[in-house]
Write a protein that holds these residues in place. Structure first.
Motif, PDB file in Angstrom:
ATOM      1  N   ASP A   1     -43.585 -70.898 -20.755  1.00  0.00           N
ATOM      2  CA  ASP A   1     -42.341 -70.156 -20.536  1.00  0.00           C
ATOM      3  C   ASP A   1     -42.561 -68.649 -20.369  1.00  0.00           C
ATOM      4  O   ASP A   1     -41.592 -67.901 -20.215  1.00  0.00           O
ATOM      5  CB  ASP A   1     -41.379 -70.391 -21.706  1.00  0.00           C
ATOM      6  CG  ASP A   1     -40.975 -71.857 -21.821  1.00  0.00           C
ATOM      7  OD1 ASP A   1     -40.844 -72.519 -20.765  1.00  0.00           O
ATOM      8  OD2 ASP A   1     -40.809 -72.334 -22.952  1.00  0.00           O
ATOM      9  N   ALA A   2     -43.779 -68.206 -20.422  1.00  0.00           N
ATOM     10  CA  ALA A   2     -44.064 -66.766 -20.348  1.00  0.00           C
ATOM     11  C   ALA A   2     -44.933 -66.471 -19.130  1.00  0.00           C
ATOM     12  O   ALA A   2     -45.617 -67.352 -18.604  1.00  0.00           O
ATOM     13  CB  ALA A   2     -44.784 -66.306 -21.607  1.00  0.00           C
ATOM     14  N   ASP A   3     -44.886 -65.207 -18.678  1.00  0.00           N
ATOM     15  CA  ASP A   3     -45.804 -64.789 -17.624  1.00  0.00           C
ATOM     16  C   ASP A   3     -47.221 -64.948 -18.152  1.00  0.00           C
ATOM     17  O   ASP A   3     -47.504 -64.556 -19.297  1.00  0.00           O
ATOM     18  CB  ASP A   3     -45.563 -63.326 -17.253  1.00  0.00           C
ATOM     19  CG  ASP A   3     -44.307 -63.135 -16.432  1.00  0.00           C
ATOM     20  OD1 ASP A   3     -43.870 -64.103 -15.782  1.00  0.00           O
ATOM     21  OD2 ASP A   3     -43.766 -62.015 -16.434  1.00  0.00           O
ATOM     22  N   PRO A   4     -48.104 -65.495 -17.348  1.00  0.00           N
ATOM     23  CA  PRO A   4     -49.475 -65.670 -17.849  1.00  0.00           C
ATOM     24  C   PRO A   4     -50.157 -64.326 -18.091  1.00  0.00           C
ATOM     25  O   PRO A   4     -49.941 -63.368 -17.360  1.00  0.00           O
ATOM     26  CB  PRO A   4     -50.169 -66.450 -16.736  1.00  0.00           C
ATOM     27  CG  PRO A   4     -49.328 -66.267 -15.531  1.00  0.00           C
ATOM     28  CD  PRO A   4     -47.939 -65.965 -15.986  1.00  0.00           C
ATOM     29  N   GLN A   5     -50.949 -64.281 -19.144  1.00  0.00           N
ATOM     30  CA  GLN A   5     -51.766 -63.123 -19.455  1.00  0.00           C
ATOM     31  C   GLN A   5     -53.228 -63.528 -19.298  1.00  0.00           C
ATOM     32  O   GLN A   5     -53.611 -64.625 -19.672  1.00  0.00           O
ATOM     33  CB  GLN A   5     -51.552 -62.661 -20.903  1.00  0.00           C
ATOM     34  CG  GLN A   5     -50.166 -62.179 -21.205  1.00  0.00           C
ATOM     35  CD  GLN A   5     -49.987 -61.829 -22.675  1.00  0.00           C
ATOM     36  OE1 GLN A   5     -50.841 -62.106 -23.520  1.00  0.00           O
ATOM     37  NE2 GLN A   5     -48.851 -61.222 -22.990  1.00  0.00           N
ATOM     38  N   GLY A   6     -54.020 -62.625 -18.755  1.00  0.00           N
ATOM     39  CA  GLY A   6     -55.449 -62.835 -18.768  1.00  0.00           C
ATOM     40  C   GLY A   6     -55.959 -62.522 -20.170  1.00  0.00           C
ATOM     41  O   GLY A   6     -55.302 -61.817 -20.941  1.00  0.00           O
ATOM     42  N   GLU A   7     -57.125 -63.040 -20.503  1.00  0.00           N
ATOM     43  CA  GLU A   7     -57.647 -62.822 -21.854  1.00  0.00           C
ATOM     44  C   GLU A   7     -59.163 -62.815 -21.836  1.00  0.00           C
ATOM     45  O   GLU A   7     -59.783 -63.708 -21.274  1.00  0.00           O
ATOM     46  CB  GLU A   7     -57.142 -63.935 -22.777  1.00  0.00           C
ATOM     47  CG  GLU A   7     -57.579 -63.804 -24.213  1.00  0.00           C
ATOM     48  CD  GLU A   7     -57.015 -64.926 -25.066  1.00  0.00           C
ATOM     49  OE1 GLU A   7     -56.075 -64.650 -25.829  1.00  0.00           O
ATOM     50  OE2 GLU A   7     -57.514 -66.075 -24.952  1.00  0.00           O
ATOM     51  N   ASN A   8     -59.753 -61.804 -22.446  1.00  0.00           N
ATOM     52  CA  ASN A   8     -61.189 -61.752 -22.709  1.00  0.00           C
ATOM     53  C   ASN A   8     -61.387 -61.747 -24.215  1.00  0.00           C
ATOM     54  O   ASN A   8     -60.667 -61.053 -24.937  1.00  0.00           O
ATOM     55  CB  ASN A   8     -61.834 -60.501 -22.107  1.00  0.00           C
ATOM     56  CG  ASN A   8     -62.176 -60.659 -20.638  1.00  0.00           C
ATOM     57  OD1 ASN A   8     -62.127 -61.744 -20.080  1.00  0.00           O
ATOM     58  ND2 ASN A   8     -62.536 -59.556 -20.000  1.00  0.00           N
ATOM     59  N   LEU A   9     -62.375 -62.508 -24.666  1.00  0.00           N
ATOM     60  CA  LEU A   9     -62.717 -62.579 -26.087  1.00  0.00           C
ATOM     61  C   LEU A   9     -64.157 -62.116 -26.278  1.00  0.00           C
ATOM     62  O   LEU A   9     -65.022 -62.358 -25.430  1.00  0.00           O
ATOM     63  CB  LEU A   9     -62.614 -64.011 -26.604  1.00  0.00           C
ATOM     64  CG  LEU A   9     -61.292 -64.744 -26.439  1.00  0.00           C
ATOM     65  CD1 LEU A   9     -61.426 -66.175 -26.957  1.00  0.00           C
ATOM     66  CD2 LEU A   9     -60.182 -64.022 -27.148  1.00  0.00           C
ATOM     67  N   TRP A  10     -64.398 -61.505 -27.426  1.00  0.00           N
ATOM     68  CA  TRP A  10     -65.738 -61.097 -27.827  1.00  0.00           C
ATOM     69  C   TRP A  10     -65.845 -61.327 -29.328  1.00  0.00           C
ATOM     70  O   TRP A  10     -64.869 -61.132 -30.062  1.00  0.00           O
ATOM     71  CB  TRP A  10     -65.955 -59.617 -27.519  1.00  0.00           C
ATOM     72  CG  TRP A  10     -67.253 -59.073 -28.022  1.00  0.00           C
ATOM     73  CD1 TRP A  10     -68.425 -59.005 -27.337  1.00  0.00           C
ATOM     74  CD2 TRP A  10     -67.520 -58.541 -29.322  1.00  0.00           C
ATOM     75  NE1 TRP A  10     -69.406 -58.459 -28.136  1.00  0.00           N
ATOM     76  CE2 TRP A  10     -68.856 -58.172 -29.369  1.00  0.00           C
ATOM     77  CE3 TRP A  10     -66.739 -58.360 -30.463  1.00  0.00           C
ATOM     78  CZ2 TRP A  10     -69.446 -57.623 -30.501  1.00  0.00           C
ATOM     79  CZ3 TRP A  10     -67.330 -57.817 -31.588  1.00  0.00           C
ATOM     80  CH2 TRP A  10     -68.670 -57.451 -31.589  1.00  0.00           C
ATOM     81  N   ALA A  11     -67.015 -61.731 -29.790  1.00  0.00           N
ATOM     82  CA  ALA A  11     -67.261 -61.871 -31.238  1.00  0.00           C
ATOM     83  C   ALA A  11     -68.669 -61.376 -31.533  1.00  0.00           C
ATOM     84  O   ALA A  11     -69.596 -61.578 -30.744  1.00  0.00           O
ATOM     85  CB  ALA A  11     -67.116 -63.314 -31.686  1.00  0.00           C
ATOM     86  N   GLY A  12     -68.798 -60.721 -32.696  1.00  0.00           N
ATOM     87  CA  GLY A  12     -70.102 -60.219 -33.084  1.00  0.00           C
ATOM     88  C   GLY A  12     -70.146 -59.850 -34.554  1.00  0.00           C
ATOM     89  O   GLY A  12     -69.149 -59.973 -35.276  1.00  0.00           O
TER      90      GLY A  12
END
Length: 172
Positions: A80-91
């Motif tokens: 139901d929402a405009d799609p958002q791009g997403e980048n993830l990082w973990a360290g």
């Protein structure tokens, strides 16, 4: 060494943090994350991003969720929402600067080959360049990022609007 020279050396040493800005690891986090993105976008010849507090709040909620669960996965899409791009990082917690975190996404450029998604990787593996292509996506105008610390990892989530990595389209 003369007393005057000793005093001068001491004064320079004590003022060095002031001269260099005394930037802590997460000082000015938003500005530094945005600047890291925009430096690479300038190199790629695409317009700069603007910071978006709503995207940052969404990123913070997801980063907190991942940190609390000790998980590392993309957020589910809300139909139901405009799609958002997403980048993830973990360290490792407290070990990486914001520039280094974003720099690992930028390092994917080494495998990047211009073309339509998903044919943008020299190795043929889109997952090796997907963070980079989102970061340089020409139609993306806004970004918001957040960091959260879990028991074993620190998580960075960046959200983008408009979302990138659209099949058949060119990133830059």
């Amino acid at each position: 060494m003369t007393l005057g020279r000793t005093f001068l050396c001491l004064a320079i040493a004590l003022s060095a943090p002031l001269l260099t800005g005394a930037i802590g690891r997460t000082s000015n986090l938003e500005d530094r994350l945005l600047a890291a993105h925009n430096r690479e976008r300038a190199t790629a010849g695409v317009p700069p991003l603007a910071w978006d507090d709503t995207l940052a709040a969404d990123a913070q909620a997801w980063a907190n969720n991942l940190a609390a669960r000790g998980a590392f996965q993309h957020s589910p899409d809300d139909p139901d929402a405009d799609p958002q791009g997403e980048n993830l990082w973990a360290g490792t917690p407290d070990a990486w600067s914001p520039e280094e975190m974003v720099g690992l996404w930028i390092a994917e450029k080494a495998d990047y080959a211009p073309g339509p998604i998903p044919a943008v990787s020299k190795s043929g593996d889109f997952e090796k360049v997907g963070h980079y292509t989102q970061l340089i996506w020409r139609n993306t105008q806004r970004v918001g990022c957040a960091v959260a610390k879990g028991a074993k990892e620190e998580i960075l989530v960046c959200r983008y609007s408009a979302a990138g990595n659209v099949i058949g389209e060119q990133p830059a």
